[in-house]
Motif scaffolding. Structure first.
Motif, PDB file in Angstrom:
ATOM      1  N   TRP A   9       0.840  -1.202   0.000  1.00 16.02           N
ATOM      2  CA  TRP A   9       0.000   0.000   0.000  1.00 16.02           C
ATOM      3  C   TRP A   9       0.872   1.248   0.000  1.00 16.02           C
ATOM      4  N   LEU A  10       1.892   1.247   0.832  1.00 16.39           N
ATOM      5  CA  LEU A  10       2.791   2.388   0.933  1.00 16.39           C
ATOM      6  C   LEU A  10       3.550   2.597  -0.372  1.00 16.39           C
ATOM      7  N   ALA A  11       4.022   1.515  -0.974  1.00 13.37           N
ATOM      8  CA  ALA A  11       4.803   1.602  -2.209  1.00 13.37           C
ATOM      9  C   ALA A  11       3.960   2.018  -3.414  1.00 13.37           C
ATOM     10  N   ALA A  12       2.643   1.820  -3.346  1.00 13.42           N
ATOM     11  CA  ALA A  12       1.773   2.110  -4.483  1.00 13.42           C
ATOM     12  C   ALA A  12       1.605   3.605  -4.741  1.00 13.42           C
ATOM     13  N   ASP A  13       1.921   4.445  -3.763  1.00 13.27           N
ATOM     14  CA  ASP A  13       1.734   5.884  -3.925  1.00 13.27           C
ATOM     15  C   ASP A  13       2.892   6.609  -3.238  1.00 13.27           C
ATOM     16  N   PRO A  14       3.785   7.245  -4.007  1.00 12.99           N
ATOM     17  CA  PRO A  14       4.933   7.930  -3.404  1.00 12.99           C
ATOM     18  C   PRO A  14       4.536   8.997  -2.390  1.00 12.99           C
ATOM     19  N   GLY A  15       3.370   9.586  -2.553  1.00  9.67           N
ATOM     20  CA  GLY A  15       2.907  10.590  -1.600  1.00  9.67           C
ATOM     21  C   GLY A  15       2.688  10.014  -0.212  1.00  9.67           C
ATOM     22  N   ARG A  16       2.257   8.767  -0.153  1.00 12.29           N
ATOM     23  CA  ARG A  16       2.063   8.113   1.145  1.00 12.29           C
ATOM     24  C   ARG A  16       3.410   7.969   1.858  1.00 12.29           C
ATOM     25  N   ALA A  17       4.413   7.497   1.122  1.00 11.26           N
ATOM     26  CA  ALA A  17       5.731   7.308   1.713  1.00 11.26           C
ATOM     27  C   ALA A  17       6.294   8.639   2.207  1.00 11.26           C
ATOM     28  N   GLU A  18       6.010   9.711   1.484  1.00  8.26           N
ATOM     29  CA  GLU A  18       6.480  11.038   1.889  1.00  8.26           C
ATOM     30  C   GLU A  18       5.818  11.469   3.193  1.00  8.26           C
TER      31      GLU A  18
END
Length: 126
Positions: A9-18
């Motif tokens: 889930w985290l890897a699917a959207d760079p904004g989440r990781a940020e």
């Protein structure tokens, strides 16, 4: 969610990781999966956020329902779950942001009693 699911889930959207550089559970953030008949039909990302007023409130960062499972009450159930989490922690407010063009989500939130706080504006400069 399992750790493997939350990693995907985290890897699917760079904004989440940020927003979550220390991982999905950092800073009180929580990931919840909606499951029906053993199949994941949606998820909910909750935590807290500072409003423009400076007030820190419980916050729904993301609620999503699988495309084939929409309009079956899963989004409503996820939002009710989020509200129950806030109440169980002694809170009485819950905030979220929705894309102004997402009419289905806006209608859902309005039907649940959410009110508009502000509208962001943006201009792309060439």
């Amino acid at each position: 969610m399992t750790e493997a699911e939350s990693d995907r889930w985290l890897a699917a959207d760079p904004g989440r990781a940020e927003l979550l550089p220390e991982g999905p559970a950092a800073g009180g953030a929580r990931l919840h999966a909606a499951v029906r008949d053993g199949v994941r039909v949606g998820h909910l990302w909750t935590g807290s956020r500072d409003l423009p007023t400076g007030e820190r409130v419980p916050y729904v960062w993301e609620v999503a329902v699988a495309e084939g499972e929409r309009r079956k009450g899963h989004g409503r159930a996820l939002m009710r779950f989020a509200e129950d989490l806030v109440r169980a922690a002694g809170g009485d407010r819950l905030a979220l942001r929705v894309d102004p063009d997402n009419t289905a989500a806006r209608a859902l939130y309005a039907s649940l009693g959410y009110r508009l706080l502000s509208t962001d504006h943006e201009k792309t400069l060439c």
